[in-house]
Design a protein around this motif. Structure first.
Motif, mmCIF file in Angstrom:
data_model
loop_
_atom_site.group_PDB
_atom_site.id
_atom_site.type_symbol
_atom_site.label_atom_id
_atom_site.label_comp_id
_atom_site.label_asym_id
_atom_site.label_seq_id
_atom_site.Cartn_x
_atom_site.Cartn_y
_atom_site.Cartn_z
ATOM 1 N N HIS A 23 57.146 50.045 41.780
ATOM 2 C CA HIS A 23 56.228 49.158 42.500
ATOM 3 C C HIS A 23 55.093 49.938 43.149
ATOM 4 O O HIS A 23 53.962 49.439 43.223
ATOM 5 N N ALA A 24 55.363 51.156 43.602
ATOM 6 C CA ALA A 24 54.295 51.983 44.179
ATOM 7 C C ALA A 24 53.265 52.357 43.116
ATOM 8 O O ALA A 24 52.055 52.339 43.377
ATOM 9 N N VAL A 25 53.721 52.674 41.911
ATOM 10 C CA VAL A 25 52.793 53.007 40.826
ATOM 11 C C VAL A 25 52.004 51.766 40.407
ATOM 12 O O VAL A 25 50.787 51.842 40.193
ATOM 13 N N ILE A 26 52.669 50.632 40.313
ATOM 14 C CA ILE A 26 51.974 49.380 39.973
ATOM 15 C C ILE A 26 50.897 49.093 41.015
ATOM 16 O O ILE A 26 49.774 48.717 40.672
ATOM 17 N N GLU A 27 51.218 49.293 42.284
ATOM 18 C CA GLU A 27 50.246 49.061 43.353
ATOM 19 C C GLU A 27 49.015 49.958 43.191
ATOM 20 O O GLU A 27 47.879 49.488 43.297
ATOM 21 N N SER A 28 49.233 51.218 42.890
ATOM 22 C CA SER A 28 48.085 52.123 42.743
ATOM 23 C C SER A 28 47.255 51.776 41.503
ATOM 24 O O SER A 28 46.027 51.855 41.530
ATOM 25 N N VAL A 29 47.907 51.366 40.419
ATOM 26 C CA VAL A 29 47.184 50.978 39.206
ATOM 27 C C VAL A 29 46.364 49.709 39.447
ATOM 28 O O VAL A 29 45.194 49.632 39.057
ATOM 29 N N LEU A 50 40.950 37.525 39.851
ATOM 30 C CA LEU A 50 41.941 36.599 40.406
ATOM 31 C C LEU A 50 43.349 36.952 39.917
ATOM 32 O O LEU A 50 44.304 36.979 40.701
ATOM 33 N N ILE A 51 43.468 37.227 38.639
ATOM 34 C CA ILE A 51 44.767 37.598 38.070
ATOM 35 C C ILE A 51 45.280 38.884 38.711
ATOM 36 O O ILE A 51 46.463 38.984 39.073
ATOM 37 N N LEU A 52 44.403 39.867 38.873
ATOM 38 C CA LEU A 52 44.809 41.134 39.496
ATOM 39 C C LEU A 52 45.209 40.935 40.954
ATOM 40 O O LEU A 52 46.176 41.555 41.424
ATOM 41 N N ARG A 53 44.502 40.073 41.675
ATOM 42 C CA ARG A 53 44.866 39.806 43.076
ATOM 43 C C ARG A 53 46.238 39.155 43.165
ATOM 44 O O ARG A 53 47.046 39.510 44.030
ATOM 45 N N HIS A 54 46.508 38.179 42.280
ATOM 46 C CA HIS A 54 47.822 37.529 42.285
ATOM 47 C C HIS A 54 48.924 38.532 41.943
ATOM 48 O O HIS A 54 49.979 38.541 42.575
ATOM 49 N N ALA A 55 48.678 39.349 40.940
ATOM 50 C CA ALA A 55 49.666 40.367 40.567
ATOM 51 C C ALA A 55 49.866 41.343 41.719
ATOM 52 O O ALA A 55 51.005 41.761 41.997
ATOM 53 N N GLY A 56 48.798 41.684 42.413
ATOM 54 C CA GLY A 56 48.900 42.586 43.557
ATOM 55 C C GLY A 56 49.716 41.981 44.683
ATOM 56 O O GLY A 56 50.523 42.672 45.312
ATOM 57 N N ARG A 57 49.526 40.691 44.954
ATOM 58 C CA ARG A 57 50.319 40.024 45.998
ATOM 59 C C ARG A 57 51.793 39.974 45.628
ATOM 60 O O ARG A 57 52.658 40.233 46.465
#
Length: 123
Positions: A23-29, A50-57
């Motif tokens: 999850h930390a790597v996903i967050e940085s990507v 929008l898709i990236l923001r939702h995935a980030g949340r």
């Protein structure tokens, strides 16, 4: 009264550390991609953002849950770094100092599988 030693780290603890690292790597990507998106000339840039923001949340919620479970189990991250072979993470687990190493290829396959599972649930 005799004191007993805390329980040794378990496979479940290691799985939790792996979840944290993923999850930390996903967050940085995701952060890198969201910062890169405005520099590109894309027709659907707003939709991608929008898709990236939702995935980030979603990822932030899952990372928060993993961190809460780590606190509950007495696990604290001391250091993490990228190596030639993959990733290393040093952590403290109920007083025991431990280290986990992740192979880069296997780690990235697991990362791709998780991102694929999240996107299938989202779209």
């Amino acid at each position: 009264m005799k004191r007993t030693a805390p329980p040794l780290p378990t496979r479940e603890d290691e799985a939790l550390i792996q979840d944290y690292m993923l999850h930390a790597v996903i967050e940085s990507v995701l952060t890198r991609d969201m910062n890169l998106l405005p520099t590109l000339e894309l027709k659907l840039a707003d939709l991608y953002a929008l898709i990236l923001r939702h995935a980030g949340r979603d990822n932030a919620d899952r990372l928060w849950t993993v961190r809460r479970q780590m606190r509950h189990r007495g696990i604290r991250i001391l250091a993490r770094r990228r190596t030639a072979a993959g990733f290393e993470i040093k952590y403290l687990c109920r007083g025991y100092e431990c280290m986990l190493a992740f192979d880069s290829v296997a780690f990235m396959q697991e990362l791709a599988a998780r991102i694929g599972a999240v996107s299938q649930n989202r779209l």
